[in-house]
Every structure is written in C-alpha cells, then in structure tokens.
Design a protein around this motif. Structure first.
Motif, PDB file in Angstrom:
ATOM      1  N   ILE A   1      -6.530  11.177 -12.170  1.00 54.95           N
ATOM      2  CA  ILE A   1      -6.865  11.219 -13.246  1.00 54.95           C
ATOM      3  C   ILE A   1      -8.674  11.888 -12.547  1.00 54.95           C
ATOM      4  O   ILE A   1      -9.585  12.189 -12.963  1.00 54.95           O
ATOM      5  CB  ILE A   1      -6.898  10.125 -13.948  1.00 54.95           C
ATOM      6  CG1 ILE A   1      -5.803   9.758 -14.510  1.00 54.95           C
ATOM      7  CG2 ILE A   1      -7.921  10.667 -15.312  1.00 54.95           C
ATOM      8  CD1 ILE A   1      -5.465   9.101 -14.913  1.00 54.95           C
ATOM      9  N   ILE A   2      -8.961  11.194 -11.452  1.00 58.41           N
ATOM     10  CA  ILE A   2     -10.258  10.350 -11.137  1.00 58.41           C
ATOM     11  C   ILE A   2      -9.809  10.726 -10.067  1.00 58.41           C
ATOM     12  O   ILE A   2      -9.015  10.746  -9.196  1.00 58.41           O
ATOM     13  CB  ILE A   2     -10.728   8.914 -10.990  1.00 58.41           C
ATOM     14  CG1 ILE A   2     -11.044   8.733 -12.546  1.00 58.41           C
ATOM     15  CG2 ILE A   2     -12.029   9.026 -10.483  1.00 58.41           C
ATOM     16  CD1 ILE A   2     -10.977   7.069 -12.662  1.00 58.41           C
TER      17      ILE A   2
ATOM     18  N   ILE B   1       2.344  11.018 -10.406  1.00 62.54           N
ATOM     19  CA  ILE B   1       1.404   9.938 -11.255  1.00 62.54           C
ATOM     20  C   ILE B   1       0.448  10.963 -11.023  1.00 62.54           C
ATOM     21  O   ILE B   1      -0.539  11.207  -9.478  1.00 62.54           O
ATOM     22  CB  ILE B   1       1.526   9.043 -11.332  1.00 62.54           C
ATOM     23  CG1 ILE B   1       2.552   8.194 -11.214  1.00 62.54           C
ATOM     24  CG2 ILE B   1       0.142   7.824 -12.019  1.00 62.54           C
ATOM     25  CD1 ILE B   1       2.847   6.683 -11.442  1.00 62.54           C
TER      26      ILE B   1
ATOM     27  N   LEU C   1     -10.692  10.539  -6.391  1.00 65.04           N
ATOM     28  CA  LEU C   1     -11.540   9.826  -4.967  1.00 65.04           C
ATOM     29  C   LEU C   1     -11.916  10.249  -3.863  1.00 65.04           C
ATOM     30  O   LEU C   1     -11.894  11.475  -3.519  1.00 65.04           O
ATOM     31  CB  LEU C   1      -9.963   8.866  -4.684  1.00 65.04           C
ATOM     32  CG  LEU C   1      -8.841   8.064  -5.788  1.00 65.04           C
ATOM     33  CD1 LEU C   1      -8.446   7.724  -5.528  1.00 65.04           C
ATOM     34  CD2 LEU C   1      -9.820   6.903  -5.992  1.00 65.04           C
TER      35      LEU C   1
ATOM     36  N   LYS D   1       4.022   5.562  -5.010  1.00 64.09           N
ATOM     37  CA  LYS D   1       4.870   5.876  -6.567  1.00 64.09           C
ATOM     38  C   LYS D   1       3.047   7.325  -6.660  1.00 64.09           C
ATOM     39  O   LYS D   1       3.596   8.505  -8.431  1.00 64.09           O
ATOM     40  CB  LYS D   1       3.317   4.701  -7.517  1.00 64.09           C
ATOM     41  CG  LYS D   1       4.379   4.190  -7.665  1.00 64.09           C
ATOM     42  CD  LYS D   1       3.909   2.934  -8.812  1.00 64.09           C
ATOM     43  CE  LYS D   1       5.328   1.959  -8.561  1.00 64.09           C
ATOM     44  NZ  LYS D   1       4.001   0.956  -9.439  1.00 64.09           N
ATOM     45  N   ARG D   2       2.136   7.450  -6.483  1.00 64.66           N
ATOM     46  CA  ARG D   2       1.342   8.594  -6.714  1.00 64.66           C
ATOM     47  C   ARG D   2       1.323   9.767  -6.656  1.00 64.66           C
ATOM     48  O   ARG D   2       1.837  10.532  -7.214  1.00 64.66           O
ATOM     49  CB  ARG D   2      -0.364   8.040  -6.092  1.00 64.66           C
ATOM     50  CG  ARG D   2      -1.343   9.251  -6.750  1.00 64.66           C
ATOM     51  CD  ARG D   2      -2.804   8.234  -5.457  1.00 64.66           C
ATOM     52  NE  ARG D   2      -2.435   8.972  -4.385  1.00 64.66           N
ATOM     53  CZ  ARG D   2      -2.608   7.854  -3.082  1.00 64.66           C
ATOM     54  NH1 ARG D   2      -3.470   6.972  -3.429  1.00 64.66           N
ATOM     55  NH2 ARG D   2      -2.863   8.661  -2.280  1.00 64.66           N
TER      56      ARG D   2
ATOM     57  N   ALA E   1       1.344  -1.161   0.463  1.00 66.15           N
ATOM     58  CA  ALA E   1      -0.356   0.429   0.106  1.00 66.15           C
ATOM     59  C   ALA E   1       0.666   1.427  -0.089  1.00 66.15           C
ATOM     60  O   ALA E   1       0.754   2.199  -0.711  1.00 66.15           O
ATOM     61  CB  ALA E   1      -0.761  -0.046   1.068  1.00 66.15           C
ATOM     62  N   LYS E   2       2.076   1.201   1.030  1.00 65.38           N
ATOM     63  CA  LYS E   2       2.601   2.487   0.805  1.00 65.38           C
ATOM     64  C   LYS E   2       3.842   2.357  -0.166  1.00 65.38           C
ATOM     65  O   LYS E   2       3.772   4.226  -0.757  1.00 65.38           O
ATOM     66  CB  LYS E   2       3.570   2.439   1.809  1.00 65.38           C
ATOM     67  CG  LYS E   2       3.640   1.980   3.479  1.00 65.38           C
ATOM     68  CD  LYS E   2       3.322   3.915   3.796  1.00 65.38           C
ATOM     69  CE  LYS E   2       3.032   3.696   5.061  1.00 65.38           C
ATOM     70  NZ  LYS E   2       2.507   5.079   5.815  1.00 65.38           N
ATOM     71  N   ASN E   3       3.835   1.419  -1.198  1.00 64.14           N
ATOM     72  CA  ASN E   3       4.455   1.677  -2.641  1.00 64.14           C
ATOM     73  C   ASN E   3       3.692   2.201  -3.745  1.00 64.14           C
ATOM     74  O   ASN E   3       3.917   3.260  -4.162  1.00 64.14           O
ATOM     75  CB  ASN E   3       5.016   0.384  -3.008  1.00 64.14           C
ATOM     76  CG  ASN E   3       5.080   0.105  -4.562  1.00 64.14           C
ATOM     77  OD1 ASN E   3       6.481   0.855  -4.775  1.00 64.14           O
ATOM     78  ND2 ASN E   3       4.452  -0.427  -5.487  1.00 64.14           N
ATOM     79  N   LYS E   4       2.116   2.125  -2.852  1.00 63.24           N
ATOM     80  CA  LYS E   4       0.945   2.804  -4.392  1.00 63.24           C
ATOM     81  C   LYS E   4       0.705   4.062  -3.921  1.00 63.24           C
ATOM     82  O   LYS E   4       0.968   4.873  -4.927  1.00 63.24           O
ATOM     83  CB  LYS E   4      -0.256   2.018  -4.544  1.00 63.24           C
ATOM     84  CG  LYS E   4      -0.965   1.089  -5.446  1.00 63.24           C
ATOM     85  CD  LYS E   4      -1.003   1.676  -6.072  1.00 63.24           C
ATOM     86  CE  LYS E   4      -1.147  -0.300  -6.829  1.00 63.24           C
ATOM     87  NZ  LYS E   4      -0.885   0.199  -8.283  1.00 63.24           N
ATOM     88  N   ILE E   5       0.809   4.113  -2.681  1.00 61.61           N
ATOM     89  CA  ILE E   5       0.717   6.239  -1.822  1.00 61.61           C
ATOM     90  C   ILE E   5       2.214   6.707  -2.440  1.00 61.61           C
ATOM     91  O   ILE E   5       2.064   7.562  -3.283  1.00 61.61           O
ATOM     92  CB  ILE E   5       0.315   5.564  -0.594  1.00 61.61           C
ATOM     93  CG1 ILE E   5      -0.479   5.542  -0.340  1.00 61.61           C
ATOM     94  CG2 ILE E   5       0.723   7.156   0.068  1.00 61.61           C
ATOM     95  CD1 ILE E   5      -0.807   4.441   0.979  1.00 61.61           C
TER      96      ILE E   5
END
Lengths: 160, 496
Positions: free
Chosen positions: B484-485, B481, B487, B476-477, B470-474
């Motif tokens: 687009i949407i 990146i 949330l 990256k964002r 999850a931290k990896n996702k965060i």
C-alpha cells in the motif's frame, strides 16, 4: 539491506547477512517445507519450526517456543499512521479447531467469561475436548447448538 | 505355524504385525477404510481389501465383513492389534466358530478379564490385592454419588469397556459427578458401543505399573517385567519406560508372580498385560488385565530381546513357550515417547492436516514404529498418534539422551505435535530421577510448561530466529499482499 524491527531491535537483513546490536553475521537460508527452515548463522546450524498464530509468530526449537515479534517498514508506517503501537488484538470469535460434533455448550449469550472458562465441549477423534476462552470477554452470540456437526474453521461463538 | 493372517487394524500396529509375519514367512492380508486406501500398511501387506467408509463403525469395527474377507482369502488367523475389535469377545468367538484363529486369548478369557468386574473377582481368588470399588455397573450418577459417599472422594469413574483414558474421569466432589459421569458414559458409548460405568476409590498420587505376560495354550506362563507408565495426562500414557526406577528386584519378583498367578487363574493364553497401581508406600493393587498387545510393547521387546508379535503368532499356532521364567533375561533401559498430532500449547487440542514434510534420524538405539509417510493425513476418524519413538541403551541416562536426540531430529510440518512437550518432560528433574507419579504432568508439569517464558540465550539462535521471522514477512509480501505504501528511505527516517 531491508530494515525490520524484531523484538524491539533494529535489524538489517540482506540475502546473506544480518546486522543487529552492532554485530554482523553471515547466514545461509534453506526452506525445507512451509514452516521448517534450515538456517546457518556464522557456521552454526539450526532447523527452526515456525508457527503463525492469532497474528503472532513463534519459533520452535529443541522443545522451546519463542515468540518473535517482527515488523517491517510497512507495519511501522501503518502503526505510525494509526497513532501509536497496535494493542494486541484478541480474536472476536472462536472457531472450531477441527471437524467434530458439539456435545454441549456451557455458556450463554450475554454472559461475561474469564480466560480459561470452558465455552463448549467438542467431540472429535473420539475424545471430548473442552474449548476454553483465550481471554476475558463477553459472549455476544452463539451460532451453534448441541449435537451440531461443525467443520474446521466454522465460527462457533462471537464475543463482544 | 499359521500360514496366512488378516490384520484387523490399521496404522502403526498393522505395520508392526505385518513386518513380523513377513519375517516368519506368514502371508498377510490387510483391510482398509476409504481414508486408508493409500496408507503404508496396505502396501506392505501381500493383499489388501476395502472394508468400508472412514468412520471406524463403518470399517474397522465391522466384525462380520472382516471375518468374511479372512474366509474368502483363506486366512487361518486374524490379528486384532489394539483398540477396535481387539478386546471384543464376540469377535473372538466369531473367529473361533469360523475356525479362523483369533491371535489372542479365548473369547471366554476376554469376557472374564475384559470386564473389570470379573477381573476383580478373579484377582480376589488369586489373592492379588484390588482397589475398593463397585463390582456391578452403576445405574446412574445418583448411585455413583451414593457409593462415592461411602468410599470417600476422590473417586474414579470408568467405562467397563474403556481404555487409553477414554471413558474415564476423576471426580473430586459430589458437584462434579453428574457432568463427568455423563461425559465418561458418552465417550464410552461413542468409542466402544458400551455405556456401563464403574466406580472405585481413587488412589492419590499413584504410579501406574504394568506387567507383560506371555502364556501358551498349555498353562505355561512367564512375565516379561514391568513397564512404568506413570507419565500420563488425562489418564493417557505419554512416556513409558522399563525398568521402573522405583521397583526393586524383590518387589518386581513379587508383582511378577502375582501377574503370573492371575493369568493362570483366568486360564489366559497369548500376550496380556496386568495393570497395577502403586501408592506412595509401594503398596500395589491390581487394576485390570488388558487382553491384547499394548501400544507400549516395544520397550519390553528392547529389554528382553523377544519379539512379542512373534511370540503371539507362535502361541496362536499351538506352540509351547519353550522357556521358563528363569530363561527370561532383562538387559538395559528402554523408553517410549508417543508422538501425537496435538497442540501442547492449546490444551492438547488434536491437530488434523496433511503431513507435508517428515524427517527423522534414527538408528543406534533409536527405533520408530509408525504407519505414517510424507503426504499422509492425520484425520478426525482415528486417534492422533503419529509415531512411537523408542530408545534403548545399557544405562538409563543414555536411553534418555538418545530419546532427546531422536526428538530434536524429529521434524514434521503440516500438523502440530507434542514433540516440544515430550522433550521438556524428558528434561524435567522428575523424569531424570524417575521420581514421578500419574499426577505429575497435570498437577505440576503443565503449569511449568505453560508459564515457561523462553528468552534467547544464544546469539546465533537469536539471529536465526530473526532471519526466520524476517523471511516469513518477506514471503508473505511476495505471496501477493499488495504494497500500500511505497517503501523508500525517506519514509524510513520517520520512525527509525
């Protein structure tokens, strides 16, 4: 709390807590380097080595490798919009994993190949390394010739 | 004793030699390529000099330039380490002529034994059993096919100058001969500048056992016991240990005596290694003699308490051994793991890059020999070994346990490593019992390793992994990146 779908489980995460399967754990997180993180969950200590590869995320811990499929809300919305879950996409090309020289190419354009077939032999670090197909596919175009020097990341072969 | 030596090598072995030289009060000179200008070994030596571009042919193989540095800096000895010029008799001869002591055997001995052909002849004279095969180099793959027909498949083709798995291939049938022969020949040419190829009977499921010997320049020879080197992949050693679980005292004595006889017959001096293969019935055959210090020498040091580099330097200085076979005492168990920059999950493809983080916890029975520091790079120019981890304990079980601890705590970021592979190998029941041969990794273990689908059996590890992902996702964002949407919770309910 931010929501994730990880390995098909609903996960809620904030700065100090993770909730899933009706359980709630406190955690601490410390980044050691780009891919190494120290994580303490309810007092239990772990140093995890992560890897991003071909769009998948892996965790290495004590000689074991785990695939962790993590989607955030945005990924899920995108999937929803595209209709259904994304099929696992295979790479449409093979890139050179390191700088080296092409020793020989063992496939031809237009040929169907199977997972594990040798595509070409690359010499680097004084060893000849066989580069193999990661999935069944058809060779569309070969972009290099034997004896060519190639850079890391250079596209060698394109698949259909 | 020698006063000042040049180390004609790089990396961990250069560090290893410099350390002992320092302890003996010997001054050290290192040479370095463009790539190595900031490497650890250059800083540890008293003096260091640039020798050429990064490729070995333009630096560590430039015999004349290296000898020039030695002469200009007033060195009375050159230590060649392993690889590079260590087994090139012409280099030893050049050193001898320039009155700079080559720390190793004489050029005649290297010539004799470095060539597998002559080694076989000497073994025959010393009445040490050898494997059936060719004594002269093969003309081409057609000749290889003819001879293989007589001996019977499988056969092993190997470069005369080869070593460390380079320039060697197992050929199982006539159909494979042409391509494998060419591969071995090309590799040998690229690595050693020599394309002579030999062929011999390939012993099925053999174990690879080698004996360390020390010989002074007055004909005194002792052996320091065996090293079990059967954990191999593509003929490259992966884990070595001593003693071998499969060698009993009487076999050790017999093989050790063979090793000593052979060394004496060859007029050998300095440190050397006699390689044997042993078949399933404990029948042993002499394979070759390595006329240099080996990568895996530390396990012998742990078990005998001798510093092999120190012994090499003493011998090269003209000292007598000063001890006999009866004085050599063997104690405990030692294991070495070769930590390499390669991806065990992708056909062991070498991995290059900058080591941006490295951390290990050593001590209490764990030794590390390395030339790497944080910030260093693993390049395409040299081999992929990052470090050797060596464990030592009175019992084999504890030597394994210490090694596991060392691997668990060995953290590297920046390149892929074989650490998980080594760890799983140590955990295999075959390693635990010592019941393995040189075929084990490729015929059995790799399948097991690759088909191993791991699932979490510990909810805390599972949680930690989810947090990591999850931290990896965060992360990256946050790294730009764009979203687009938007949330918000109203979107979430669409799919939750």
């Amino acid at each position: 709390m931010e929501k994730f779908l990880i390995n098909s489980k609903n996960i809620l995460l904030n700065e100090s807590e993770i909730i899933f399967d009706d359980e709630k754990f406190s955690y601490e997180f410390q980044k050691l380097s780009e891919n190494l993180n120290f994580i303490r969950v309810n007092g239990y200590n772990f140093i995890l080595n992560s890897e991003n590869e071909n769009g998948s995320f892996y965790i290495n811990y004590n000689g074991k490798k785990f695939e962790v499929d993590c989607k955030n809300s945005r990924d899920l919305i995108r999937e929803k919009l595209q209709g259904g879950e994304n099929k696992k996409k295979y790479s449409q090309e093979i890139k050179s994993p390191m700088p080296g020289a092409i020793v020989k190419i063992t496939v031809e354009e237009g040929v169907e190949i199977k997972k594990g077939d040798v595509l070409l032999v690359l010499e680097a670090m004084k060893m000849e390394n066989e580069i193999k197909a990661t999935h069944d596919c058809k060779v569309k175009k070969i972009l290099v010739n034997a004896k060519d020097n190639v850079e890391k990341g250079q596209v060698l072969i394109i698949f259909e | 004793m020698l006063k000042k030596i040049l180390i004609a090598n790089r990396g961990e072995i250069a560090v290893r030699i410099i350390n002992t030289a320092k302890e003996l009060g010997i001054k050290t000179v290192s040479i370095y390529s463009e790539f190595d200008k900031n490497s650890l070994f250059t800083r540890l030596s008293d003096e260091s000099y640039y020798i050429g571009n990064s490729p070995a042919t333009e630096s560590y193989l430039k015999a004349e330039s290296i000898l020039d540095v030695a002469k200009k800096t007033g060195c009375d000895g050159i230590h060649p380490g392993y690889g590079f010029l260590s087994e090139r008799s012409f280099f030893a001869e050049m050193c001898e002529k320039a009155s700079v002591k080559f720390i190793g055997p004489t050029h005649q001995a290297i010539d004799f034994l470095g060539s597998k052909t002559n080694a076989k002849k000497i073994a025959t004279i010393a009445k040490v059993p050898t494997v059936p095969g060719t004594v002269e180099p093969l003309r081409d793959f057609n000749e290889a096919i003819q001879i293989a027909k007589k001996i019977g498949y499988p056969v092993l083709i190997k470069a005369s100058a080869g070593g460390g798995g380079k320039g060697m291939r197992v050929v199982n049938s006539e159909q494979e001969m042409e391509s494998l022969f060419t591969m071995a020949q090309n590799e040998s040419k690229a690595s050693f500048g020599d394309d002579k190829i030999f062929l011999e009977k390939y012993i099925l499921n053999p174990r690879h056992i080698e004996f360390q010997i020390l010989a002074d320049e007055y004909g005194n020879v002792v052996h320091l016991g065996e090293r079990e080197c059967s954990m191999q992949r593509r003929l490259q050693k992966v884990i070595e240990e001593t003693p071998s679980v499969k060698i009993n005292d009487s076999l050790r004595k017999e093989m050790g005596e063979c090793a000593v006889k052979l060394s004496k017959e060859a007029g050998y001096s300095n440190a050397g290694t006699i390689e044997f293969i042993i078949d399933e019935y404990n029948k042993y055959y002499f394979l070759e003699m390595n006329t240099r210090l080996q990568v895996e020498h530390p396990i012998t040091e742990m078990r005998t308490g001798l510093d092999l580099v120190k012994e090499q330097l003493r011998i090269a200085s003209g000292e007598k051994l000063g001890y006999t076979q009866a004085d050599i005492k063997f104690n405990g168990y030692s294991i070495e793991c070769r930590i390499c920059a390669e991806d065990p999950y992708n056909n062991f493809l070498p991995s290059t890059g900058k080591i941006n983080y490295i951390s290990r916890v050593l001590g209490n029975g764990l030794r590390e020999d390395t030339g790497i520091q944080q910030g260093n790079e693993i390049s395409i120019y040299y081999d992929s070994m990052i470090a050797k981890l060596i464990s030592y304990a009175p019992e084999r079980e504890m030597a394994i346990a210490k090694m596991k601890r060392g691997l668990e705590n060995y953290l590297i970021d920046g390149v892929k490593t074989n650490i998980s592979f080594l760890y799983q190998l140590l955990c295999s029941k075959e390693f635990q019992t010592g019941d393995y041969n040189t075929q084990f990794i490729e015929k059995e273990f790799l399948n097991r390793f690759n088909s191993n689908k791991n699932s979490f059996d510990n909810v805390y590890l599972e949680s930690a992994s989810y947090i990591d992902a999850a931290k990896n996702k965060i992360g990256k964002r946050k790294n730009g990146i764009s979203e687009i949407i938007n949330l918000n919770s109203s979107n979430w309910k669409n799919f939750s």
